[in-house]
Design an enzyme around this catalytic site. Sequence first.
Site, mmCIF file in Angstrom:
data_model
loop_
_atom_site.group_PDB
_atom_site.id
_atom_site.type_symbol
_atom_site.label_atom_id
_atom_site.label_comp_id
_atom_site.label_asym_id
_atom_site.label_seq_id
_atom_site.Cartn_x
_atom_site.Cartn_y
_atom_site.Cartn_z
ATOM 1 N N GLY A 74 23.179 -12.408 -2.579
ATOM 2 C CA GLY A 74 23.781 -11.230 -1.965
ATOM 3 C C GLY A 74 23.211 -9.985 -2.600
ATOM 4 O O GLY A 74 22.217 -9.416 -2.162
ATOM 5 N N THR A 97 25.959 -9.107 10.363
ATOM 6 C CA THR A 97 26.666 -8.267 11.328
ATOM 7 C C THR A 97 25.872 -8.216 12.628
ATOM 8 O O THR A 97 24.661 -7.994 12.632
ATOM 9 C CB THR A 97 26.838 -6.856 10.755
ATOM 10 O OG1 THR A 97 27.599 -6.928 9.546
ATOM 11 C CG2 THR A 97 27.537 -5.944 11.745
ATOM 12 N N ARG A 101 58.823 9.850 11.836
ATOM 13 C CA ARG A 101 59.691 8.837 11.231
ATOM 14 C C ARG A 101 60.882 9.519 10.557
ATOM 15 O O ARG A 101 60.752 10.330 9.658
ATOM 16 C CB ARG A 101 58.895 8.023 10.215
ATOM 17 C CG ARG A 101 59.730 7.030 9.413
ATOM 18 C CD ARG A 101 60.164 5.861 10.242
ATOM 19 N NE ARG A 101 60.931 4.888 9.433
ATOM 20 C CZ ARG A 101 61.279 3.692 9.850
ATOM 21 N NH1 ARG A 101 60.951 3.283 11.061
ATOM 22 N NH2 ARG A 101 61.965 2.888 9.073
ATOM 23 N N GLU A 104 26.131 -3.277 1.735
ATOM 24 C CA GLU A 104 25.133 -2.235 1.472
ATOM 25 C C GLU A 104 25.164 -1.796 0.013
ATOM 26 O O GLU A 104 25.023 -0.631 -0.312
ATOM 27 C CB GLU A 104 25.346 -1.021 2.397
ATOM 28 C CG GLU A 104 24.425 -1.013 3.575
ATOM 29 C CD GLU A 104 24.677 -2.171 4.529
ATOM 30 O OE1 GLU A 104 25.607 -2.963 4.291
ATOM 31 O OE2 GLU A 104 23.963 -2.298 5.525
ATOM 32 N N GLY A 142 23.249 -18.010 -1.062
ATOM 33 C CA GLY A 142 23.073 -17.946 -2.515
ATOM 34 C C GLY A 142 22.504 -16.642 -3.026
ATOM 35 O O GLY A 142 22.191 -16.530 -4.219
#
Lengths: 383, 97
Positions: free
Chosen positions: A133, A160, A266, A362, A131
């Site tokens: 961030g 992480t 290519r 971040e 709830g």
Amino acid sequence: MTVEAEAPPLTLAGDRARLRAFVDEHVVPHADSWDLAGAVPEEMLDRLGAAGLWAPFLPVEDGGAGLDMVSLGALHEEVGRGCSSTRSLLTVHGMVSWAVHRWGSPGQREQWLPALARGEQLGAFCLTEPGAGSDIQGITSTARRRGGDWVLTGTKKWITGGQRADVYLFFARTPAGIAAFLVPRRTPGVQVVPIDGVLGTRASLLAEIRLDEVVLAPDALLGPDGFASGMVATGVLDLGRYSVAAGSVGIIQACLDACAEYAQHRKVGAGRLRDLQLIRAKITDMVTDAQAGRLLYEHAGRLRDAGDEATLMATFVAKYFASRAAARHASEAVQVHGAIGLGPGHPAGRFYRDAKVLELIEGSTEIQQLTIAEHAFRKDEWT
Amino acid sequence: MSDITIDPAVPATAIEAPAGRIHEFITSRYPMVQITDDQDIFELGFINSLFAMELVMFIEKTFDLVIPTAELQRSNFSSVRAMSRLVERHQPPVTQP
């Protein structure tokens, strides 16, 4: 007669050419398979430790190499060029290591830094909750006193390195405010729940970390109580932001390398993809933004090395520019490769998914926009 | 009466009181704000965690000191005077040439 002392040899961490070769040999060939498998393997984590790459910025007396911040940025750019998941693990480990270095007591530094420097103990940064961030003040994890001990309860998500970390830098509310705690993984009451199948940085060993009445000794508190949300979290996030800025430039460079190589070979009609003007325009933008992003994080790094508080905003700007550019160019990388870029296990698809993560972590793009503008309006120049 | 000469080799810390430098730093970042040395800057509403970090870095660089973790308390940063006293407690000695 005086004899000049020889300069100490460059460590791998401070030698860009060797770093590039290390990444090309040990990271690039495997990044897609790690992404598909959903994990950076343990042998790669060991290899990073053997190469001294986990926290080389730590002082030599603490087991590091005393690496300057500009060189740290180059390290994270090169690793990010190879694999954003691996770079993410360096980012969060670096954040924890730096927090202990900056705010740790002598006992905490002695207990943790040598092992963190060598990568024998890995760290993960635990701030985000289901709830909360961007709104750090919204965290609900708690830490209360019981005698001299601390008792922590709460859940952190999308951590992480959480699946693998040995120690968590865990932020919780105390009666005085928000504080940071060092929580060893093996403490009774710590539950690690892997998170698999996310959009990007799939191999970054994400986890949910649940603490249920975890009892910690008094020395688990890192830094001050109460004022920590203004110091430890901000300072640590600044380093994380710097690493992400550099890692974003790594993705741009990876996109450029992949697209330039593909366009060279290519065939299109009587010529090659590289002959088409619109493809050249995309390559030009990748070249330009890679160089611009690099200059921005190097500028922030020099300010950080000088202890100049201007590094904080310079890092915001670097991360904002580079992460958005990475997302833009990763999309173009898929475009340049056509249907081939859509295939499973093709790096262009990984760049595209990993770059999206950079716009959220971040400090989301929107938070960067609000913060940078607020800083600009502090000054009286436009009144 | 002796003249007082400003030697550029001598750090500013030996010449100016910390309060003046700290006050100047804050007002240069927030030119619309007027503060006294004793005013609680947190109660003025413009201090956020980012500026708090900038303050710490500015103090450490300008006065050539490292603020001990135990001193990272709100009370030490609540006013210009509080920060000035913090500097005076931890400022390294300055040697005159």
